[in-house]
Design a protein around this motif. Structure first.
Motif, PDB file in Angstrom:
ATOM      1  N   UNK A  12     106.269  22.092 118.906  1.00  0.00           N
ATOM      2  CA  UNK A  12     104.954  22.742 118.974  1.00  0.00           C
ATOM      3  C   UNK A  12     103.921  21.802 119.589  1.00  0.00           C
ATOM      4  N   UNK A  13     103.952  20.548 119.138  1.00  0.00           N
ATOM      5  CA  UNK A  13     102.980  19.574 119.650  1.00  0.00           C
ATOM      6  C   UNK A  13     103.172  19.350 121.145  1.00  0.00           C
ATOM      7  N   UNK A  15     104.498  21.435 123.305  1.00  0.00           N
ATOM      8  CA  UNK A  15     104.063  22.645 124.035  1.00  0.00           C
ATOM      9  C   UNK A  15     102.539  22.708 124.119  1.00  0.00           C
ATOM     10  N   UNK A  16     101.874  22.379 123.012  1.00  0.00           N
ATOM     11  CA  UNK A  16     100.413  22.413 123.015  1.00  0.00           C
ATOM     12  C   UNK A  16      99.855  21.371 123.973  1.00  0.00           C
ATOM     13  N   UNK A  17     100.459  20.181 123.978  1.00  0.00           N
ATOM     14  CA  UNK A  17      99.992  19.149 124.901  1.00  0.00           C
ATOM     15  C   UNK A  17     100.289  19.557 126.339  1.00  0.00           C
ATOM     16  N   UNK A  19     100.027  22.424 127.550  1.00  0.00           N
ATOM     17  CA  UNK A  19      98.952  23.320 128.016  1.00  0.00           C
ATOM     18  C   UNK A  19      97.857  22.532 128.709  1.00  0.00           C
ATOM     19  N   UNK A  20      97.555  21.347 128.138  1.00  0.00           N
ATOM     20  CA  UNK A  20      96.473  20.543 128.709  1.00  0.00           C
ATOM     21  C   UNK A  20      96.887  19.937 130.043  1.00  0.00           C
ATOM     22  N   UNK A  22      98.898  21.313 132.259  1.00  0.00           N
ATOM     23  CA  UNK A  22      99.213  22.291 133.299  1.00  0.00           C
ATOM     24  C   UNK A  22      98.243  22.157 134.461  1.00  0.00           C
ATOM     25  N   UNK A  25      94.998  26.674 137.136  1.00  0.00           N
ATOM     26  CA  UNK A  25      95.576  27.973 137.477  1.00  0.00           C
ATOM     27  C   UNK A  25      95.082  28.413 138.841  1.00  0.00           C
TER      28      UNK A  25
ATOM     29  N   UNK B  61      99.652  29.113 115.179  1.00  0.00           N
ATOM     30  CA  UNK B  61      99.881  28.129 116.241  1.00  0.00           C
ATOM     31  C   UNK B  61     100.857  28.672 117.282  1.00  0.00           C
ATOM     32  N   UNK B  62     101.921  29.328 116.820  1.00  0.00           N
ATOM     33  CA  UNK B  62     102.900  29.892 117.770  1.00  0.00           C
ATOM     34  C   UNK B  62     102.216  30.941 118.650  1.00  0.00           C
ATOM     35  N   UNK B  65      99.667  29.143 121.191  1.00  0.00           N
ATOM     36  CA  UNK B  65     100.323  28.458 122.312  1.00  0.00           C
ATOM     37  C   UNK B  65     101.007  29.489 123.206  1.00  0.00           C
ATOM     38  N   UNK B  68      98.546  31.422 125.365  1.00  0.00           N
ATOM     39  CA  UNK B  68      97.981  30.596 126.453  1.00  0.00           C
ATOM     40  C   UNK B  68      98.991  30.474 127.598  1.00  0.00           C
ATOM     41  N   UNK B  69     100.272  30.304 127.237  1.00  0.00           N
ATOM     42  CA  UNK B  69     101.291  30.232 128.301  1.00  0.00           C
ATOM     43  C   UNK B  69     101.435  31.587 129.001  1.00  0.00           C
ATOM     44  N   UNK B  71      99.162  33.762 129.451  1.00  0.00           N
ATOM     45  CA  UNK B  71      98.005  33.873 130.347  1.00  0.00           C
ATOM     46  C   UNK B  71      98.222  33.042 131.598  1.00  0.00           C
ATOM     47  N   UNK B  72      98.786  31.842 131.394  1.00  0.00           N
ATOM     48  CA  UNK B  72      98.995  30.961 132.543  1.00  0.00           C
ATOM     49  C   UNK B  72     100.001  31.555 133.523  1.00  0.00           C
ATOM     50  N   UNK B  79      91.358  37.470 129.167  1.00  0.00           N
ATOM     51  CA  UNK B  79      89.960  37.923 129.228  1.00  0.00           C
ATOM     52  C   UNK B  79      89.813  39.368 128.785  1.00  0.00           C
ATOM     53  N   UNK B 167      92.098  25.746 125.755  1.00  0.00           N
ATOM     54  CA  UNK B 167      93.344  24.989 125.776  1.00  0.00           C
ATOM     55  C   UNK B 167      93.208  23.748 124.901  1.00  0.00           C
ATOM     56  N   UNK B 168      92.038  23.095 125.038  1.00  0.00           N
ATOM     57  CA  UNK B 168      91.785  21.898 124.244  1.00  0.00           C
ATOM     58  C   UNK B 168      91.768  22.254 122.763  1.00  0.00           C
ATOM     59  N   UNK B 170      93.310  24.700 121.352  1.00  0.00           N
ATOM     60  CA  UNK B 170      94.689  24.969 120.931  1.00  0.00           C
ATOM     61  C   UNK B 170      95.397  23.675 120.551  1.00  0.00           C
ATOM     62  N   UNK B 171      95.195  22.655 121.383  1.00  0.00           N
ATOM     63  CA  UNK B 171      95.826  21.353 121.120  1.00  0.00           C
ATOM     64  C   UNK B 171      95.311  20.770 119.803  1.00  0.00           C
ATOM     65  N   UNK B 174      96.649  22.694 116.851  1.00  0.00           N
ATOM     66  CA  UNK B 174      98.070  22.397 116.597  1.00  0.00           C
ATOM     67  C   UNK B 174      98.199  21.071 115.861  1.00  0.00           C
TER      68      UNK B 174
END
Lengths: 203, 200
Positions: A12-13, A15-17, A19-20, A22, A25, B61-62, B65, B68-69, B71-72, B79, B167-168, B170-171, B174
């Motif tokens: 999880x950690x 995956x969350x990291x 995101x930052x 990436x 977009x 958390x699941x 994350x 967000x993925x 969306x990416x 939105x 995103x921040x 979310x981190x 988590x």
């Protein structure tokens, strides 16, 4: 603590990291297809050749003409003050920079309005709202502005005033001299009356 | 492509069917996680069982994350997701009432139904009280109305409120969740005498 939980938590950690980390977009804001459809059917997205001629003559600072034909055609003939952004490679970053004048009225034209329409849709999808299409394109320009046809005698006064405007615009754009009807200058013959009596001598 | 219903990929009329299916899945997971047991729920307050906290933190958390993925990758337009408006002080008061109800009753509204499903009589009494509360709240709503709608902050997310990117946030969230998992594990270890019997 169970080993599985430690593995899941670290996943999880990570995956969350992730995101930052990436990359930014790269899908710019697009227009909603429904809104685009609605805008496409609006007649207000077209401007007439008369409107454009008037704006050019009045040196409207908000008018921005964009020629979407290939560059060779642009070299042969273009409207005054137009810039050339060929439809090939229209959606590039250069185009975006060239069109980035939110206050201006951007008018696309081509030989007819087919390619200009395509450019209009692309520009709209790129997020420009101040874009228009010259109705009929350069063919219509020639037909109406450069070689206006005199309306029939029975036509309305508006048509005649439009014709007068087009005639004037034609002179403005083609630079021909005003062909006034040749007035035959008749030499004025001054005929003087003969004095009926000779000057008599004084006393 | 998503969200599916606002984009018209799934017709509007299906939302109740989908809600029913999600509800069944939610109830199943609640029961499977042991949430029908009042001991598990009140255990968070007394410090001997943090399974509720773990399950909900994991779910949040699941989902965070994952969305967000999504969306990416362009599978879901975040939105277009409706963000519930925040009424700060009424929500704090509501959360306190809900928390007190958790400790006294031993159920949250959702788990009381899963407990009824496995035949618990206290859960049936709890649900009776729940409906009584809903009835009284509705009848006396004009008295609370002004407070109920006060402190409106609009449809904001925590990231927007704090001025950081989602995103921040979310981190950070988590990390908070993982720390919470570890700390609650430590607390459980200290409070429980028969710690080795539990799996986590």
């Amino acid at each position: 603590m169970n080993k599985n939980y430690i593995i899941l938590m670290s996943m999880l950690l990570v995956l969350a990291a992730g995101l930052l980390l990436l990359p930014e977009k790269n899908n710019p804001k697009q227009m909603n297809p429904e809104e685009l459809m609605w805008d496409i059917v609006q007649p207000t997205r077209y401007v007439t050749t008369d409107d454009v001629a008037k704006s050019i003559i009045e040196q409207d600072p908000l008018l921005m003409l964009v020629d979407v034909r290939p560059e060779s055609d642009f070299q042969d003939f273009a409207l005054s003050g137009a810039i050339n952004l060929p439809l090939e490679g229209f959606a590039s970053d250069d185009t975006r920079a060239e069109l980035d004048y939110p206050k201006k009225n951007i008018v696309f034209y081509s030989n007819d309005d087919l390619r200009a329409d395509q450019a209009w849709v692309l520009a709209k999808r790129l997020g420009f709202n101040n874009v228009y299409v010259l109705r009929g394109g350069l063919n219509q320009w020639i037909k109406t502005i450069i070689q206006p046809v005199e309306p029939a005698q029975t036509a309305s006064a508006e048509e005649f005033s439009l014709y007068t405007f087009r005639k004037g615009a034609s002179l403005f754009f083609t630079g021909t001299k005003l062909s006034t009807t040749a007035t035959t200058k008749e030499s004025v013959v001054v005929t003087r009356k003969k004095k009926s009596s000779a000057v008599a001598g004084g006393c | 492509m998503g969200p599916l219903i606002p984009q018209g990929i799934i017709p509007m009329g299906w939302d109740f069917v989908i809600a029913l299916l999600i509800g069944i899945a939610f109830g199943f997971i609640l029961e499977a996680s042991g949430f029908s047991s009042s001991r598990n729920i009140t255990g968070v307050f007394y410090g001997y069982n943090f399974v509720v906290l773990r399950v909900f933190f994991t779910a949040v958390v699941v989902a965070m994350i994952g969305l967000q993925y999504f969306d990416y990758f362009g599978w879901l337009d975040l939105n277009q997701i409706y963000v519930l408006p925040t009424f700060l002080s009424p929500m704090i008061v509501g959360a306190v009432i809900m928390g007190v109800g958790f400790i006294i009753g031993g159920f949250c509204p959702g788990t009381s139904y899963t407990a009824i499903a496995i035949g618990k009589i206290d859960a049936m009494v709890f649900t009776g009280g729940l409906f009584l509360g809903i009835f009284l709240f509705s009848e006396f709503f004009p008295f609370f109305e002004q407070f109920y709608y006060s402190d409106n902050m609009g449809n904001i997310t925590i990231g927007e409120f704090l001025g950081i990117s989602n995103l921040m946030f979310t981190m950070i969230f988590t990390a908070i969740a993982v720390i919470a998992f570890y700390v609650t594990w430590l607390i459980e270890k200290r409070v429980r005498k028969n710690h080795e019997e539990y799996k986590f």
